[in-house]
Motif scaffolding. Structure first.
Motif, PDB file in Angstrom:
ATOM      1  N   PHE A  31     105.772 102.613 -42.610  1.00  0.00           N
ATOM      2  CA  PHE A  31     107.125 102.013 -42.102  1.00  0.00           C
ATOM      3  C   PHE A  31     107.326 101.004 -43.126  1.00  0.00           C
ATOM      4  CE2 PHE A  31     109.590  99.477 -39.933  1.00  0.00           C
ATOM      5  CZ  PHE A  31     111.341  99.934 -39.662  1.00  0.00           C
ATOM      6  N   TYR A  32     106.734 100.159 -43.603  1.00  0.00           N
ATOM      7  CA  TYR A  32     106.871  99.358 -44.460  1.00  0.00           C
ATOM      8  C   TYR A  32     107.051  99.440 -45.443  1.00  0.00           C
ATOM      9  CZ  TYR A  32     106.513  95.352 -41.288  1.00  0.00           C
ATOM     10  OH  TYR A  32     106.423  94.607 -39.741  1.00  0.00           O
ATOM     11  N   ASN A  33     106.318 100.700 -46.487  1.00  0.00           N
ATOM     12  CA  ASN A  33     106.756 101.394 -47.831  1.00  0.00           C
ATOM     13  C   ASN A  33     108.071 102.786 -48.173  1.00  0.00           C
ATOM     14  OD1 ASN A  33     104.903  99.680 -47.780  1.00  0.00           O
ATOM     15  ND2 ASN A  33     102.598 101.330 -47.544  1.00  0.00           N
ATOM     16  N   SER A  34     108.304 102.411 -46.455  1.00  0.00           N
ATOM     17  CA  SER A  34     109.756 103.749 -47.044  1.00  0.00           C
ATOM     18  C   SER A  34     110.630 102.410 -47.163  1.00  0.00           C
ATOM     19  CB  SER A  34     109.424 104.559 -45.642  1.00  0.00           C
ATOM     20  OG  SER A  34     110.970 102.999 -44.253  1.00  0.00           O
ATOM     21  N   GLY A  35     110.429 101.446 -46.726  1.00  0.00           N
ATOM     22  CA  GLY A  35     111.774 100.342 -47.237  1.00  0.00           C
ATOM     23  C   GLY A  35     112.706 100.340 -46.010  1.00  0.00           C
ATOM     24  N   ALA A  36     112.428 100.585 -45.231  1.00  0.00           N
ATOM     25  CA  ALA A  36     114.166 100.675 -43.959  1.00  0.00           C
ATOM     26  C   ALA A  36     113.728  99.770 -43.134  1.00  0.00           C
ATOM     27  CB  ALA A  36     112.677 102.217 -42.700  1.00  0.00           C
ATOM     28  N   VAL A  37     112.749  98.985 -43.308  1.00  0.00           N
ATOM     29  CA  VAL A  37     113.314  97.696 -42.515  1.00  0.00           C
ATOM     30  C   VAL A  37     113.693  96.844 -43.439  1.00  0.00           C
ATOM     31  CG1 VAL A  37     111.123  96.159 -43.808  1.00  0.00           C
ATOM     32  CG2 VAL A  37     111.932  95.600 -41.424  1.00  0.00           C
ATOM     33  N   HIS A  38     113.958  96.438 -44.652  1.00  0.00           N
ATOM     34  CA  HIS A  38     115.176  96.204 -45.465  1.00  0.00           C
ATOM     35  C   HIS A  38     116.241  97.672 -45.191  1.00  0.00           C
ATOM     36  CE1 HIS A  38     111.054  95.454 -47.246  1.00  0.00           C
ATOM     37  NE2 HIS A  38     111.672  94.171 -47.829  1.00  0.00           N
ATOM     38  N   THR A  39     116.819  98.158 -45.689  1.00  0.00           N
ATOM     39  CA  THR A  39     117.479  98.889 -44.889  1.00  0.00           C
ATOM     40  C   THR A  39     118.468  98.865 -43.886  1.00  0.00           C
ATOM     41  OG1 THR A  39     117.004 101.378 -46.883  1.00  0.00           O
ATOM     42  CG2 THR A  39     118.753 100.985 -45.300  1.00  0.00           C
ATOM     43  N   GLN A  40     117.608  98.847 -43.026  1.00  0.00           N
ATOM     44  CA  GLN A  40     118.089  98.529 -40.910  1.00  0.00           C
ATOM     45  C   GLN A  40     118.254  96.762 -40.993  1.00  0.00           C
ATOM     46  OE1 GLN A  40     115.611 100.172 -37.769  1.00  0.00           O
ATOM     47  NE2 GLN A  40     115.166 101.741 -39.310  1.00  0.00           N
ATOM     48  N   LEU A  41     117.556  96.314 -42.041  1.00  0.00           N
ATOM     49  CA  LEU A  41     117.742  94.804 -41.186  1.00  0.00           C
ATOM     50  C   LEU A  41     118.878  93.847 -42.595  1.00  0.00           C
ATOM     51  CD1 LEU A  41     114.784  92.751 -40.157  1.00  0.00           C
ATOM     52  CD2 LEU A  41     117.223  93.791 -39.330  1.00  0.00           C
ATOM     53  N   CYS A  42     119.151  95.330 -43.896  1.00  0.00           N
ATOM     54  CA  CYS A  42     119.793  94.386 -44.659  1.00  0.00           C
ATOM     55  C   CYS A  42     119.328  93.419 -45.684  1.00  0.00           C
ATOM     56  CB  CYS A  42     121.135  94.507 -44.398  1.00  0.00           C
ATOM     57  SG  CYS A  42     121.929  95.749 -43.398  1.00  0.00           S
ATOM     58  N   ILE A  43     117.990  93.137 -45.619  1.00  0.00           N
ATOM     59  CA  ILE A  43     117.774  91.952 -46.842  1.00  0.00           C
ATOM     60  C   ILE A  43     117.254  92.559 -47.600  1.00  0.00           C
ATOM     61  CG2 ILE A  43     117.293  90.797 -44.212  1.00  0.00           C
ATOM     62  CD1 ILE A  43     114.671  91.691 -43.954  1.00  0.00           C
TER      63      ILE A  43
END
Length: 155
Positions: free
Chosen positions: A143-155
């Motif tokens: 999940f973290y390597n997919s970049g989704a957390v940055h995209t979903q939280l805009c950070i």
């Protein structure tokens, strides 16, 4: 690897960010997935303590989470490796109880400590079972390597 891939297709991740420097650890950024999972709108939860959604503040997992937040905030040697995974008991806005896995890790943004929270649903994995904890870790890495957390939280 096949198990992780199969599980990854079925689970849902709902990230949010809480402020470590404010009393009661308020939510400061929430993703759409987090809101959908918990049944709240962003304006309902931003600025509210994370415990707002805890079904029972005295629940063992919620106590472990608060103890982790308090101890990590007080530590002078915080690193992103200082994470925790617990099975949380969350009360959705509708009143329905939900028992997602909850991954919490410290994150530094502009030199300030926050906690990244990721709710993980649709899995019966036990974070206290060593073998299953390895599967949880693999899911989180993906999940973290997919970049989704940055995209979903805009950070």
């Amino acid at each position: 690897k096949g198990l992780v891939s199969a599980l990854y297709r079925d689970v849902q991740f709902g990230p949010a960010l809480i402020d470590s420097e404010q009393p009661n650890y308020p939510l400061v950024i929430v993703s759409e997935a987090f809101c959908k999972l918990c049944g709240y709108e962003p304006w309902d939860v931003i600025g509210s303590p994370y415990s707002l959604m805890c079904s029972d503040v005295n629940d063992h997992a919620n106590q472990a989470l608060i103890r982790y937040l308090d101890e990590t905030r007080a530590s002078h040697g915080v690193s992103v490796a200082n994470d925790i995974v617990v099975r949380a008991l969350i009360r959705r806005r509708s009143g329905e109880l939900l028992c997602p896995l909850l991954h919490v890790s410290p994150i530094f943004l502009v030199g300030r400590l926050y906690f990244l929270i990721v709710n993980i649903t649709h899995t019966d994995l036990d974070p206290d079972d060593e073998a299953e904890h390895g599967v949880i870790s693999a899911l989180l890495r993906r999940f973290y390597n997919s970049g989704a957390v940055h995209t979903q939280l805009c950070i």
